[in-house]
Scaffold this motif. Structure first.
Motif, PDB file in Angstrom:
ATOM      1  N   ASN A  36       1.089 -16.204   1.118  1.00  0.00           N
ATOM      2  CA  ASN A  36       0.993 -17.129   0.577  1.00  0.00           C
ATOM      3  C   ASN A  36       1.713 -17.213  -1.394  1.00  0.00           C
ATOM      4  N   GLU A  37       2.049 -16.234  -1.193  1.00  0.00           N
ATOM      5  CA  GLU A  37       3.317 -15.058  -2.198  1.00  0.00           C
ATOM      6  C   GLU A  37       4.887 -14.434  -2.139  1.00  0.00           C
ATOM      7  N   VAL A  38       5.536 -15.176  -3.076  1.00  0.00           N
ATOM      8  CA  VAL A  38       6.812 -14.557  -2.482  1.00  0.00           C
ATOM      9  C   VAL A  38       6.907 -13.151  -3.720  1.00  0.00           C
ATOM     10  N   VAL A  39       7.264 -12.200  -3.478  1.00  0.00           N
ATOM     11  CA  VAL A  39       7.332 -10.931  -4.033  1.00  0.00           C
ATOM     12  C   VAL A  39       8.746 -10.432  -4.957  1.00  0.00           C
ATOM     13  N   PHE A  40       8.842 -10.619  -5.694  1.00  0.00           N
ATOM     14  CA  PHE A  40      10.418 -10.462  -6.685  1.00  0.00           C
ATOM     15  C   PHE A  40      10.255  -8.708  -6.751  1.00  0.00           C
ATOM     16  N   LYS A  41      11.723  -7.906  -6.521  1.00  0.00           N
ATOM     17  CA  LYS A  41      11.662  -6.871  -7.316  1.00  0.00           C
ATOM     18  C   LYS A  41      11.304  -6.839  -8.329  1.00  0.00           C
ATOM     19  N   SER A  42      11.619  -7.715  -9.554  1.00  0.00           N
ATOM     20  CA  SER A  42      10.917  -7.593 -10.922  1.00  0.00           C
ATOM     21  C   SER A  42       9.948  -7.743 -11.627  1.00  0.00           C
ATOM     22  N   GLY A  43       9.275  -7.596 -10.292  1.00  0.00           N
ATOM     23  CA  GLY A  43       7.387  -8.138 -10.190  1.00  0.00           C
ATOM     24  C   GLY A  43       7.133  -9.464 -10.719  1.00  0.00           C
ATOM     25  N   LEU A  44       8.110 -10.041 -10.049  1.00  0.00           N
ATOM     26  CA  LEU A  44       8.085 -12.012 -10.139  1.00  0.00           C
ATOM     27  C   LEU A  44       7.416 -12.145  -8.979  1.00  0.00           C
ATOM     28  N   ILE A  45       6.082 -13.226  -9.084  1.00  0.00           N
ATOM     29  CA  ILE A  45       5.484 -13.509  -8.027  1.00  0.00           C
ATOM     30  C   ILE A  45       5.531 -15.219  -8.232  1.00  0.00           C
ATOM     31  N   LEU A  46       5.981 -15.243  -7.230  1.00  0.00           N
ATOM     32  CA  LEU A  46       6.097 -17.480  -6.874  1.00  0.00           C
ATOM     33  C   LEU A  46       5.138 -17.516  -5.579  1.00  0.00           C
ATOM     34  N   ASP A  47       4.307 -18.981  -5.082  1.00  0.00           N
ATOM     35  CA  ASP A  47       4.129 -19.332  -3.761  1.00  0.00           C
ATOM     36  C   ASP A  47       5.649 -19.681  -3.527  1.00  0.00           C
ATOM     37  N   LEU A  48       4.624 -20.417  -1.707  1.00  0.00           N
ATOM     38  CA  LEU A  48       5.713 -20.534  -0.795  1.00  0.00           C
ATOM     39  C   LEU A  48       6.790 -21.688  -1.225  1.00  0.00           C
ATOM     40  N   GLY A  62       7.652 -22.358  -4.371  1.00  0.00           N
ATOM     41  CA  GLY A  62       8.376 -21.624  -6.083  1.00  0.00           C
ATOM     42  C   GLY A  62       7.864 -21.812  -7.444  1.00  0.00           C
ATOM     43  N   ASN A  63       6.010 -22.444  -7.327  1.00  0.00           N
ATOM     44  CA  ASN A  63       5.836 -22.217  -8.472  1.00  0.00           C
ATOM     45  C   ASN A  63       5.051 -20.808  -8.623  1.00  0.00           C
ATOM     46  N   LEU A  64       4.521 -20.334 -10.211  1.00  0.00           N
ATOM     47  CA  LEU A  64       4.781 -19.148 -10.418  1.00  0.00           C
ATOM     48  C   LEU A  64       3.568 -19.320 -10.884  1.00  0.00           C
ATOM     49  N   ILE A  65       3.165 -17.686 -10.238  1.00  0.00           N
ATOM     50  CA  ILE A  65       1.720 -16.597 -10.441  1.00  0.00           C
ATOM     51  C   ILE A  65       1.792 -15.950 -10.782  1.00  0.00           C
ATOM     52  N   GLN A  66       3.299 -15.027 -10.906  1.00  0.00           N
ATOM     53  CA  GLN A  66       2.650 -13.928 -12.290  1.00  0.00           C
ATOM     54  C   GLN A  66       4.531 -13.757 -12.876  1.00  0.00           C
ATOM     55  N   LEU A  67       4.088 -13.097 -13.323  1.00  0.00           N
ATOM     56  CA  LEU A  67       5.512 -12.860 -14.626  1.00  0.00           C
ATOM     57  C   LEU A  67       5.247 -11.430 -14.315  1.00  0.00           C
ATOM     58  N   PRO A  68       6.920 -11.170 -14.246  1.00  0.00           N
ATOM     59  CA  PRO A  68       7.367  -9.226 -14.514  1.00  0.00           C
ATOM     60  C   PRO A  68       6.503  -8.514 -15.402  1.00  0.00           C
ATOM     61  N   ASP A  69       5.675  -9.366 -17.050  1.00  0.00           N
ATOM     62  CA  ASP A  69       5.020  -8.420 -17.329  1.00  0.00           C
ATOM     63  C   ASP A  69       3.820  -8.126 -16.867  1.00  0.00           C
ATOM     64  N   GLY A  70       3.031  -8.963 -15.862  1.00  0.00           N
ATOM     65  CA  GLY A  70       1.830  -8.849 -14.822  1.00  0.00           C
ATOM     66  C   GLY A  70       0.955 -10.280 -15.529  1.00  0.00           C
ATOM     67  N   ARG A  71       1.533 -10.620 -16.525  1.00  0.00           N
ATOM     68  CA  ARG A  71       0.760 -11.875 -16.662  1.00  0.00           C
ATOM     69  C   ARG A  71       0.709 -13.232 -15.871  1.00  0.00           C
ATOM     70  N   ARG A  72      -0.875 -13.572 -15.340  1.00  0.00           N
ATOM     71  CA  ARG A  72      -1.401 -14.129 -13.941  1.00  0.00           C
ATOM     72  C   ARG A  72      -1.234 -15.901 -14.382  1.00  0.00           C
TER      73      ARG A  72
END
Length: 545
Positions: A387-399, A401-411
């Motif tokens: 249920n998640e799309v993980v980017f190299k920067s640490g950014l995580i979205l759901d399928l 495209g909604n934000l789950i986690q910021l690159p700095d770790g805030r969820r």
């Protein structure tokens, strides 16, 4: 390209720096306008209900008479003045529509038109078949039938506050094998202003006549209309779910809406402003149910959530989860037929959730006011989970495209800024929160979103035909100052899985204080408007499987 510090802060700046608390009844969009809703409830209510079964030159239908009678009785119980017609010829139907439209204009009533019977589309126009229609060739359709556009044009001119148009007319070809129209069912049409247009199944598809006393669509509609305090759009969403599950996806009702105010067939005994404490309690109950079902592998928990919260703050997420589960269990879901060349709709689309490792999106960030470039960055997919799309920067979205986690770790808690289905007029809500461990602060925000139009835009990555998604949140921060956040996104879900462009404008309104020396009262000048964030992000290039 390395992820810049400005990018990390910018992605979460909607919640950075101050605590946002949703403010009840603060929305400026008309859908949440209590005054408009009260006017609708006080307006006269008039319905024209038609059921055509006994066709002269087409197969007789067994359900429309029962369907029309059931709808008419239900509407009468809900306070409508109802004219029910069975087995109408062309001139009778045209006269009835003319009288109905005149009543809308004179009474400024809430109107409901229901038709059950045979219908057909030709050259993107939809026609209701009267029982005396004699159609030997294609050219006869316009002369022998009644164009639904005639009804909609009349209602637009009438200027009444709200219209409901229900077409249970998407049945099999009534002309037999020797006479075929180009497309099955009815054509997609966008609802006129202040209207909800409902079909028994999606455009370009057909619905069965049903096995019981009522057709399947109207059977579900009759049940949901009788649910106390069910908003009209929730009624149709529950109908869609019920019909879809009964047919294993072979028939899925469809709606186009441009409604701006709430309406109920059986309204609450009183409308009242919901206090923040009660609103928080209601949301906590919804969130608790969502967290209970979110990771389920079965369809039933998501169905339960959608029946209880058809327009819930996680309903887009629930619908996506249900779609994926049903697809794995063998549902062959029908889709809306292609609408290229249809002048009566701006079309519709589903979100593309098929992210792949290696997908990349290069973007440029500019100052919204000046256009000056502030940053450039690339988001590249490194992992795709259930249920998640993980980017190299640490950014995580759901399928979606909604934000789950910021690159700095805030969820973030579950949020739905992006819809599963795109069509002009669609609206939805979301509420989410985030916790900043470093600052020891948490924040929450509630948005109302609407797809306001469709337009072609050009960005560095090219020219795209986009749905325009606008979002608004109004609230107060931890100092008690009023805040306003506006989002605008341009989405082309048929071509790219991320935003083509997006804009964020975030303001705070600070009360004026007297000048210390003169102690002059400046409150009459209104609060001081301060812009906290003003950015536009455009797609520069993208690569996706």
């Amino acid at each position: 390209m390395r992820e810049s510090r400005r990018r990390v802060l910018g992605a979460g700046s909607i919640l950075a720096g101050s605590l946002f608390l949703p403010q009840p009844w603060a929305w400026v969009w008309a859908q949440s306008n209590q005054e408009g809703t009260l006017k609708l409830l006080k307006a006269p209510k008039v319905a024209l209900v038609v059921g055509n079964s006994k066709y002269k030159d087409a197969p007789e239908l067994k359900n429309p008479a029962n369907d029309a009678k059931g709808i008419g009785d239900t509407l009468k119980a809900a306070g409508f003045e109802v004219n029910t017609l069975l087995d109408t010829g062309r001139e009778q139907l045209i006269d009835a529509i003319r009288t109905y439209v005149r009543a809308m204009e004179q009474k400024k009533a809430v109107g409901l038109f229901y038709f059950a019977g045979h219908g057909v589309q030709l050259a993107w126009r939809n026609y209701m078949l009267p029982i005396d229609a004699v159609i030997d060739k294609i050219d006869d359709i316009g002369k022998e039938s009644v164009d639904i556009a005639r009804l909609m044009e009349g209602l637009t001119k009438a200027g009444n506050p709200m219209n409901v148009i229900i077409l249970d007319a998407c049945r099999e070809n009534p002309f037999g094998k020797d006479f075929r129209v180009e497309h099955k069912g009815l054509s997609q049409m966008d609802a006129p202003t202040h209207t909800i247009l409902a079909y028994a199944t999606s455009p370009g598809n057909v619905a069965s006549d049903g096995d019981g006393a009522n057709g399947l669509y109207t059977e579900n509609l009759l049940r949901e209309m009788k649910v106390p305090e069910a908003k009209i759009e929730d009624v149709f969403k529950r109908v869609r779910l019920g019909v879809r599950r009964k047919t294993n996806g072979a028939q899925i009702p469809w709606e186009s809406t441009s409604l701006e105010d709430d309406f109920w067939f059986l309204p609450p005994k009183e409308l009242r402003r919901v206090g923040e404490e009660e609103k928080e309690k209601q949301f906590d109950a919804e969130l608790a149910l969502w967290e209970k079902v979110a990771n389920s592998k079965e369809a039933a928990p998501f169905e339960d959530y959608l029946r209880r919260y058809p327009s819930g703050r996680m309903s887009e997420l629930a619908q996506l989860a249900l779609d994926r589960i049903l697809a794995r269990t063998g549902e062959r879901r029908i889709e809306i037929s292609r609408q290229e060349g249809n002048p009566y709709t701006k079309g519709s689309a589903r979100a593309d959730t098929a992210f792949k490792v290696g997908d990349s999106y290069s973007q440029v960030e500019k100052d919204l006011a000046t256009g000056a470039e502030k940053d450039r960055y690339i988001d590249e997919v490194s992992e795709v989970r259930e249920n998640e799309v993980v980017f190299k920067s640490g950014l995580i979205l759901d399928l979606l495209g909604n934000l789950i986690q910021l690159p700095d770790g805030r969820r973030y808690t579950a949020r739905q800024d992006q819809p599963l289905e795109y069509a002009v007029g669609r609206s939805w809500r979301t509420r989410f929160s985030a916790k900043d461990e470093k600052r020891g602060r948490s924040a929450s925000l509630e948005f109302e979103f609407r797809i306001t139009g469709k337009e072609s835009i050009t960005v560095p990555a090219g020219t795209f035909d986009c749905f325009v998604v606008e979002g608004l949140a109004v609230g107060t921060n931890d100092l008690g100052y009023r805040t306003e956040t506006r989002l605008k996104r341009w989405m082309a879900p048929d071509r790219v899985r991320r935003n083509v462009a997006r804009e964020t404008l975030r303001k705070v309104f600070v009360p004026r204080k007297p000048k210390p020396a003169a102690r002059i009262d400046l409150s009459h000048l209104g609060p001081i408007e301060r812009v906290l964030e003003s950015v536009r992000v455009e797609l520069v290039a993208f690569k996706q499987s």
